[in-house]
Every structure is written in structure tokens, then in C-alpha cells.
Design a protein around this motif. Structure first.
Motif, PDB file in Angstrom:
ATOM      1  N   ASN A 169     -34.168   2.303 -59.691  1.00 60.81           N
ATOM      2  CA  ASN A 169     -33.629   1.920 -58.389  1.00 60.81           C
ATOM      3  C   ASN A 169     -34.486   2.484 -57.273  1.00 60.81           C
ATOM      4  N   VAL A 170     -34.629   1.730 -56.204  1.00 59.54           N
ATOM      5  CA  VAL A 170     -35.214   2.261 -54.976  1.00 59.54           C
ATOM      6  C   VAL A 170     -34.234   1.961 -53.846  1.00 59.54           C
ATOM      7  N   ALA A 171     -33.723   3.020 -53.234  1.00 64.04           N
ATOM      8  CA  ALA A 171     -32.711   2.863 -52.189  1.00 64.04           C
ATOM      9  C   ALA A 171     -33.329   3.124 -50.820  1.00 64.04           C
ATOM     10  N   PRO A 172     -33.538   2.085 -50.024  1.00 63.41           N
ATOM     11  CA  PRO A 172     -34.072   2.294 -48.672  1.00 63.41           C
ATOM     12  C   PRO A 172     -32.984   2.674 -47.675  1.00 63.41           C
ATOM     13  N   GLY A 173     -33.406   3.373 -46.631  1.00 65.03           N
ATOM     14  CA  GLY A 173     -32.524   3.614 -45.499  1.00 65.03           C
ATOM     15  C   GLY A 173     -32.701   2.481 -44.501  1.00 65.03           C
ATOM     16  N   ASP A 174     -32.672   2.796 -43.221  1.00 64.73           N
ATOM     17  CA  ASP A 174     -32.840   1.770 -42.184  1.00 64.73           C
ATOM     18  C   ASP A 174     -34.321   1.477 -41.964  1.00 64.73           C
ATOM     19  N   PHE A 175     -34.678   0.187 -42.054  1.00 68.71           N
ATOM     20  CA  PHE A 175     -36.052  -0.239 -41.798  1.00 68.71           C
ATOM     21  C   PHE A 175     -36.041  -1.342 -40.752  1.00 68.71           C
ATOM     22  N   ALA A 176     -37.114  -1.399 -39.991  1.00 68.33           N
ATOM     23  CA  ALA A 176     -37.221  -2.378 -38.909  1.00 68.33           C
ATOM     24  C   ALA A 176     -37.555  -3.753 -39.488  1.00 68.33           C
ATOM     25  N   THR A 177     -36.495  -4.494 -39.841  1.00 62.37           N
ATOM     26  CA  THR A 177     -36.647  -5.850 -40.361  1.00 62.37           C
ATOM     27  C   THR A 177     -35.683  -6.763 -39.618  1.00 62.37           C
ATOM     28  N   ASP A 178     -35.641  -8.018 -40.040  1.00 59.02           N
ATOM     29  CA  ASP A 178     -34.727  -8.970 -39.404  1.00 59.02           C
ATOM     30  C   ASP A 178     -33.405  -9.082 -40.155  1.00 59.02           C
ATOM     31  N   ILE A 179     -33.047  -8.062 -40.952  1.00 60.03           N
ATOM     32  CA  ILE A 179     -31.831  -8.140 -41.743  1.00 60.03           C
ATOM     33  C   ILE A 179     -30.580  -8.290 -40.868  1.00 60.03           C
ATOM     34  N   ALA A 180     -30.610  -7.684 -39.684  1.00 55.80           N
ATOM     35  CA  ALA A 180     -29.435  -7.767 -38.811  1.00 55.80           C
ATOM     36  C   ALA A 180     -29.140  -9.210 -38.413  1.00 55.80           C
ATOM     37  N   SER A 181     -30.190 -10.001 -38.197  1.00 59.04           N
ATOM     38  CA  SER A 181     -29.995 -11.393 -37.783  1.00 59.04           C
ATOM     39  C   SER A 181     -29.503 -12.266 -38.932  1.00 59.04           C
ATOM     40  N   ARG A 182     -29.762 -11.811 -40.173  1.00 53.82           N
ATOM     41  CA  ARG A 182     -29.355 -12.608 -41.339  1.00 53.82           C
ATOM     42  C   ARG A 182     -28.086 -12.075 -42.001  1.00 53.82           C
ATOM     43  N   ARG A 183     -27.552 -10.988 -41.483  1.00 50.87           N
ATOM     44  CA  ARG A 183     -26.354 -10.373 -42.037  1.00 50.87           C
ATOM     45  C   ARG A 183     -25.120 -11.182 -41.656  1.00 50.87           C
ATOM     46  N   PHE A 184     -24.152 -11.278 -42.572  1.00 49.69           N
ATOM     47  CA  PHE A 184     -22.885 -11.917 -42.203  1.00 49.69           C
ATOM     48  C   PHE A 184     -22.037 -10.910 -41.445  1.00 49.69           C
ATOM     49  N   HIS A 185     -21.664 -11.272 -40.232  1.00 48.70           N
ATOM     50  CA  HIS A 185     -20.777 -10.430 -39.437  1.00 48.70           C
ATOM     51  C   HIS A 185     -19.403 -11.089 -39.393  1.00 48.70           C
ATOM     52  N   ALA A 186     -18.402 -10.421 -39.910  1.00 42.86           N
ATOM     53  CA  ALA A 186     -17.054 -10.906 -39.640  1.00 42.86           C
ATOM     54  C   ALA A 186     -16.885 -10.923 -38.122  1.00 42.86           C
ATOM     55  N   PRO A 187     -16.386 -12.018 -37.550  1.00 36.26           N
ATOM     56  CA  PRO A 187     -16.294 -12.091 -36.091  1.00 36.26           C
ATOM     57  C   PRO A 187     -15.387 -11.011 -35.510  1.00 36.26           C
ATOM     58  N   VAL A 188     -15.769 -10.535 -34.329  1.00 34.26           N
ATOM     59  CA  VAL A 188     -14.918  -9.588 -33.618  1.00 34.26           C
ATOM     60  C   VAL A 188     -13.782 -10.393 -32.985  1.00 34.26           C
ATOM     61  N   LYS A 189     -12.583 -10.187 -33.499  1.00 33.11           N
ATOM     62  CA  LYS A 189     -11.447 -10.990 -33.050  1.00 33.11           C
ATOM     63  C   LYS A 189     -10.771 -10.358 -31.844  1.00 33.11           C
TER      64      LYS A 189
END
Length: 267
Positions: A169-189
């Protein structure tokens, strides 16, 4: 003989950085994407692959074997993020996350193991996450999916060791990628019991990703593992405090550790 590398999710982010780095190190590198036709600037060879579809997985493996005759290293990098209060995340999105982050890597491993047994050698690297070592608020699904892959690796290592196959296993921490834009966000209701606190958490998560480390650090780490004769079970790559948080979880009482997390996330 040049080693043949297959990287799932190799068209962007960490996967792309790893692929290009290994290509420069004179490996034969194949990456995957769900839609290679939409990608025109890839330095590495890309093959269509949807890790949620076994037929797609088998076709990808067969294509690499047809072209190269072997697969020396599989890097299970394809994955998706997901956030939200567990109560408000649609069940179908939770299932989709596990299909991508857990069942997808399992299916890809199952497809490649027969060839690696035939070769009597092989290396499988599962990209997990430091978040998989702890339950994080509003990331329950992501943490649990990555944690599941960590444990699967531990079991699978013992089952396949006699075949000359290494799994890590290789477990990364926070990296500067575009993952935030592709992440599913449950909408803030609006009016939700979680509205304010969840919005604050989203803002914090996006800041962490934007200020994350350079993905080349992951590429360097992966290269070292590939060149290691007997890889360890777990590797962590990221900022010191992110890695140290795992150590704290091991040594502190549960409630004390929970309090530290809640203070960090301002809960």
C-alpha cells in the motif's frame, strides 16, 4: 528487460505524475482512463478502462499482454473522492464510491494475478490514503473505502507470497491535484442540521488540496518501491503532521484522539 507498468487512472493527477516519471526512468508504461478519446496530451500510452466493469478490466489486461507479453507492476491508482454527512449522502453514491475505490482494485487484481503467477513474479501497488487510517468527519465513506483496501492488501500479501508476488500500500496525504473538482460532494442543504458545519468542512478540504504537496513526491516514492527487492506492507507519503497523525492514533486513547480531530476540524 524493461519492466511493464500498468497504472489505473493514469490520465491525470497522481497517476499521470507517476506514469510520466516512470516513463522517463525507461519503463514501459501504460495508463488507463474511462475515455481516452478525450485526452490528447498524454505522454504515456493510454487504454480505455472502467474499473467498475469487469469486461473492461479484462479487455485492458488482455491488450497489455498482447502488446508486451507480461505485466510486471500493477498500480491501482484509480479512485474517487466523496464528502458529506453520512446521513445525507445518497446510498447509490456510497455504492459507486466502493465500486471504484474497493471493488475496482479487487477486480483488477483478480484479472492480473494469473499472469503474475505464470511469470512467478509481480508487484501490485495499491494507492490508498492517509485518510484510510482514521474516520474523518464528513469523509466517512472515503476513509472507509481506502481503509478497506489497506486491509485487503494485508491479507492478499500472505495469500500470494509463495508465488513470488509482492503487494503493498502507498497512502498519500494531501497533494495538489484536481481531485477536489472530481469529488462527489453531497449538496449543502439549506436548513439542514449540518448546513453550516459541512460548508465549513468543504472549504477546509479544498484549501488542503490546493495547498498540497507536489505529486512528483508520489512518483519518486513509487519508483523507489518498484526498485526495492522486498517492499514493506505500508508506505505513507505526505506532510509530516499528516503522517504523524497515524502515529498519534496508535498511541493515544480513542477519545483523546477524537478530541484532537474535532479541534482540528473546528467541530
Amino acid at each position: 528487460m524493461k519492466k511493464v507498468i500498468l497504472i489505473t487512472g493514469g490520465s491525470s493527477g497522481i497517476g499521470k505524475a507517476i506514469g510520466e516519471f516512470l516513463l522517463d526512468k525507461d519503463y514501459i508504461v501504460y495508463g488507463t482512463s474511462r475515455n481516452t478519446a478525450a485526452i490528447s496530451n498524454s505522454k504515456i500510452n493510454l487504454i480505455d478502462l472502467d474499473v467498475r466493469n469487469m469486461t473492461s478490466i479484462e479487455a485492458c489486461i488482455e491488450k497489455v499482454l498482447l502488446l508486451e507479453g507480461r505485466i510486471d507492476v500493477l498500480i491501482n491508482n484509480a479512485g474517487v473522492g466523496i464528502t458529506g454527512p453520512l446521513e445525507e449522502i445518497p446510498l447509490e453514491e456510497i455504492k459507486n464510491n466502493f465500486e471504484t475505490n474497493v471493488f475496482g482494485p479487487i477486480a483488477t487484481i483478480k484479472a492480473v494475478l494469473p499472469q503474475m503467477r505464470l511469470q512467478k513474479s509481480g508487484l501490485i501497488i495499491n494507492i490508498t490514503s492517509i485518510a484510510g487510517y482514521m474516520g474523518l468527519p464528513f469523509r466517512s465513506v472515503y476513509s472507509s473505502s481506502k481503509g478497506a483496501l489497506e486491509l485487503i492488501t494485508e491479507s492478499l500479501r500472505m495469500e500470494t507470497k509463495s508465488f513470488g508476488i509482492h503487494i503493498t500500500n502507498v497512502a498519500p496525504g494531501d497533494f495538489a491535484t484536481d481531485i477536489a473538482s472530481r469529488r462527489f460532494h453531497a449538496p449543502v442543504k439549506q436548513g439542514s442540521a449540518y448546513e453550516t458545519v459541512y460548508q465549513n468542512q468543504l472549504n477546509m478540504m479544498n484549501e488542503h488540496v490546493s495547498g498540497g504537496s507536489n505529486p512528483i513526491e508520489m512518483a519518486v516514492a513509487i519508483h523507489k518501491i518498484i526498485e526495492t527487492k522486498n517492499p514493506k506492507i505500508h508506505y505513507k507519503v505526505g506532510a509530516f503532521m499528516q503522517k504523524f497523525s497515524i502515529v498519534l492514533k496508535r498511541i493515544l486513547p480513542d477519545k483523546m484522539y477524537e478530541k484532537i480531530l474535532m479541534n482540528h476540524y473546528k467541530l
